[in-house]
Design a protein around this motif. Sequence first.
Motif, mmCIF file in Angstrom:
data_model
loop_
_atom_site.group_PDB
_atom_site.id
_atom_site.type_symbol
_atom_site.label_atom_id
_atom_site.label_comp_id
_atom_site.label_asym_id
_atom_site.label_seq_id
_atom_site.Cartn_x
_atom_site.Cartn_y
_atom_site.Cartn_z
ATOM 1 N N TYR A 66 0.681 -1.127 -0.206
ATOM 2 C CA TYR A 66 -0.604 0.073 0.287
ATOM 3 C C TYR A 66 0.947 1.382 0.173
ATOM 4 C CZ TYR A 66 0.771 1.502 5.310
ATOM 5 O OH TYR A 66 1.942 1.713 5.696
ATOM 6 N N MET A 67 0.324 2.436 -0.471
ATOM 7 C CA MET A 67 0.444 3.815 -0.391
ATOM 8 C C MET A 67 -0.745 4.483 0.428
ATOM 9 S SD MET A 67 0.367 5.988 -2.618
ATOM 10 C CE MET A 67 -0.915 6.529 -3.529
ATOM 11 N N LYS A 68 0.330 5.896 0.820
ATOM 12 C CA LYS A 68 -0.945 6.271 1.314
ATOM 13 C C LYS A 68 -0.054 7.773 1.299
ATOM 14 C CE LYS A 68 -2.068 6.071 6.454
ATOM 15 N NZ LYS A 68 -1.344 6.132 6.528
ATOM 16 N N ILE A 69 -1.041 9.146 0.960
ATOM 17 C CA ILE A 69 0.117 10.358 1.104
ATOM 18 C C ILE A 69 -1.106 11.513 2.283
ATOM 19 C CG2 ILE A 69 0.063 12.138 0.150
ATOM 20 C CD1 ILE A 69 2.141 10.866 -1.246
ATOM 21 N N ARG A 70 -0.076 12.277 3.378
ATOM 22 C CA ARG A 70 -0.920 12.436 3.881
ATOM 23 C C ARG A 70 -0.163 14.276 3.366
ATOM 24 N NH1 ARG A 70 0.905 13.446 9.025
ATOM 25 N NH2 ARG A 70 -1.052 14.374 9.794
ATOM 26 N N PHE A 71 -1.111 14.729 3.192
ATOM 27 C CA PHE A 71 -0.724 16.698 3.119
ATOM 28 C C PHE A 71 -0.799 17.714 4.393
ATOM 29 C CE2 PHE A 71 -5.047 16.170 2.240
ATOM 30 C CZ PHE A 71 -6.111 17.539 2.433
ATOM 31 N N LYS A 72 -0.178 18.576 4.702
ATOM 32 C CA LYS A 72 -0.209 19.465 5.612
ATOM 33 C C LYS A 72 -1.562 20.034 5.597
ATOM 34 C CE LYS A 72 3.304 17.920 7.420
ATOM 35 N NZ LYS A 72 4.260 18.823 7.701
ATOM 36 N N ARG A 80 5.854 19.981 2.559
ATOM 37 C CA ARG A 80 6.060 18.683 3.108
ATOM 38 C C ARG A 80 4.683 17.579 3.416
ATOM 39 N NH1 ARG A 80 10.936 18.080 3.387
ATOM 40 N NH2 ARG A 80 12.395 20.277 3.755
ATOM 41 N N VAL A 81 4.798 17.235 2.217
ATOM 42 C CA VAL A 81 3.858 16.215 2.253
ATOM 43 C C VAL A 81 4.718 14.276 2.419
ATOM 44 C CG1 VAL A 81 2.373 14.516 0.405
ATOM 45 C CG2 VAL A 81 2.211 16.975 0.190
ATOM 46 N N ALA A 107 0.504 11.439 -6.785
ATOM 47 C CA ALA A 107 -0.801 11.714 -5.873
ATOM 48 C C ALA A 107 -0.319 13.135 -5.173
ATOM 49 C CB ALA A 107 -1.131 10.534 -5.067
ATOM 50 N N ALA A 108 0.975 12.975 -4.693
ATOM 51 C CA ALA A 108 1.135 13.958 -4.078
ATOM 52 C C ALA A 108 1.339 15.586 -4.719
ATOM 53 C CB ALA A 108 2.784 13.608 -3.906
ATOM 54 N N LYS A 109 1.379 15.325 -6.334
ATOM 55 C CA LYS A 109 0.992 16.449 -6.900
ATOM 56 C C LYS A 109 -0.347 16.791 -7.012
ATOM 57 C CE LYS A 109 5.482 15.165 -9.551
ATOM 58 N NZ LYS A 109 5.912 15.197 -10.681
ATOM 59 N N VAL A 110 -1.026 15.524 -6.890
ATOM 60 C CA VAL A 110 -2.566 15.983 -6.590
ATOM 61 C C VAL A 110 -2.968 16.654 -5.755
ATOM 62 C CG1 VAL A 110 -4.893 14.943 -7.045
ATOM 63 C CG2 VAL A 110 -2.648 14.173 -8.963
ATOM 64 N N VAL A 111 -2.821 16.101 -4.405
ATOM 65 C CA VAL A 111 -3.329 16.941 -3.433
ATOM 66 C C VAL A 111 -2.705 18.560 -3.343
ATOM 67 C CG1 VAL A 111 -4.136 14.334 -2.474
ATOM 68 C CG2 VAL A 111 -1.665 15.781 -1.753
ATOM 69 N N HIS A 112 -0.984 18.477 -3.343
ATOM 70 C CA HIS A 112 -0.615 20.199 -2.900
ATOM 71 C C HIS A 112 -1.807 20.684 -4.108
ATOM 72 C CE1 HIS A 112 2.874 22.886 -3.400
ATOM 73 N NE2 HIS A 112 2.859 22.538 -4.561
ATOM 74 N N ALA A 113 -1.148 20.292 -5.541
ATOM 75 C CA ALA A 113 -2.379 21.127 -6.012
ATOM 76 C C ALA A 113 -3.919 21.990 -5.453
ATOM 77 C CB ALA A 113 -2.322 20.596 -7.729
ATOM 78 N N LEU A 114 -4.701 21.069 -5.399
ATOM 79 C CA LEU A 114 -5.818 21.523 -4.784
ATOM 80 C C LEU A 114 -5.188 21.925 -3.674
ATOM 81 C CD1 LEU A 114 -7.500 17.419 -4.855
ATOM 82 C CD2 LEU A 114 -7.923 19.829 -5.673
#
Length: 317
Positions: A66-72, A80-81, A107-114
């Motif tokens: 698995y992988m998952k991203i946590r944004f700030k 820093r994601v 995925a980090a780029k997606v949530v960062h852009a949001l």
Amino acid sequence: MHDLTWRPLAPQDAQASADLLNAMETVDGIGENYTAEDTLQELIDPYADLERASLAAFDGDVMAGYMKIRFKPSAEEIHRVFLDGGVHPAYRRRGIGGALVDAGVAAAKVVHALHHPDAKLVVDVNRPERIAGLAELVRSRGFVPVRYFQRMEHSLSALDASELPDGFTVEPWSERNDEDFRAVRNAAYRDYWGAVPMPVELWRNKITNQTFQPEASFLLRESGAAVGMLVTMWWEADTEATGVRDAHFMAIGTLREYRRRGVASALMGHALRAAAEQGYHRASLNVDSADPSGAFGVFEKAGFVPVMRYVRWALEA
């Protein structure tokens, strides 16, 4: 990898996630054991966008990786994601880890852009350096080591009997002072590398959850004002696996103007004595090896010894 089913994680995957992480622990030996309740807390993290920024590989009912991203929740110049993940020992060396890291960066780029499009994106991986093959994998994707952290442990023997300086008092956590805990944490951690303030919903998810130990968590006051805090966590799954009851000091902080005055050491001494009296076998914490506040030295002086090093890998995406 073609015989696996790939999809985003969901809260219903809590047990499969715990099974995967516990299987990883049998090989990696990093001292992390999980119940389904533990993994559910991570899956319902308000800053984990599972639909957009997670991926799991299944072989039937078994989670192979698995992988998952946590944004700030907030970001100024740098966002820093965190990229977290792992692969079941029975499924390693098949390219699954590489596929998950690649998916994580995307995925980090997606949530960062949001959420923080005006900040610079940095993707972080924070794992013990002893995990075989991890360094080679993340290096191959362009990650470089940027920081080192130490897990330190205290056997709860030969405890310091020092008292708090005059004018200071200590009180355990309660619903009444919970907001004081959070406020001191946020103010104290402004100086900590990579840290951002914790909103209420993140505080509840990461701190006052089922692993939180209120009777071993303390607030330091001077003349009624909250100036320091220490939060203790305990993982039942770790004790079941090892027989050791570990009081993990998850967050320790004092306001800047109260540092280097011995009050943090006295607060920690109070917490260590309380942990021993409450039946814990040891205490533990993680510390930034390069912390400018000198925390590593403070903890070493208090009797903590380093037992495992973590590497923070970063990719400027």
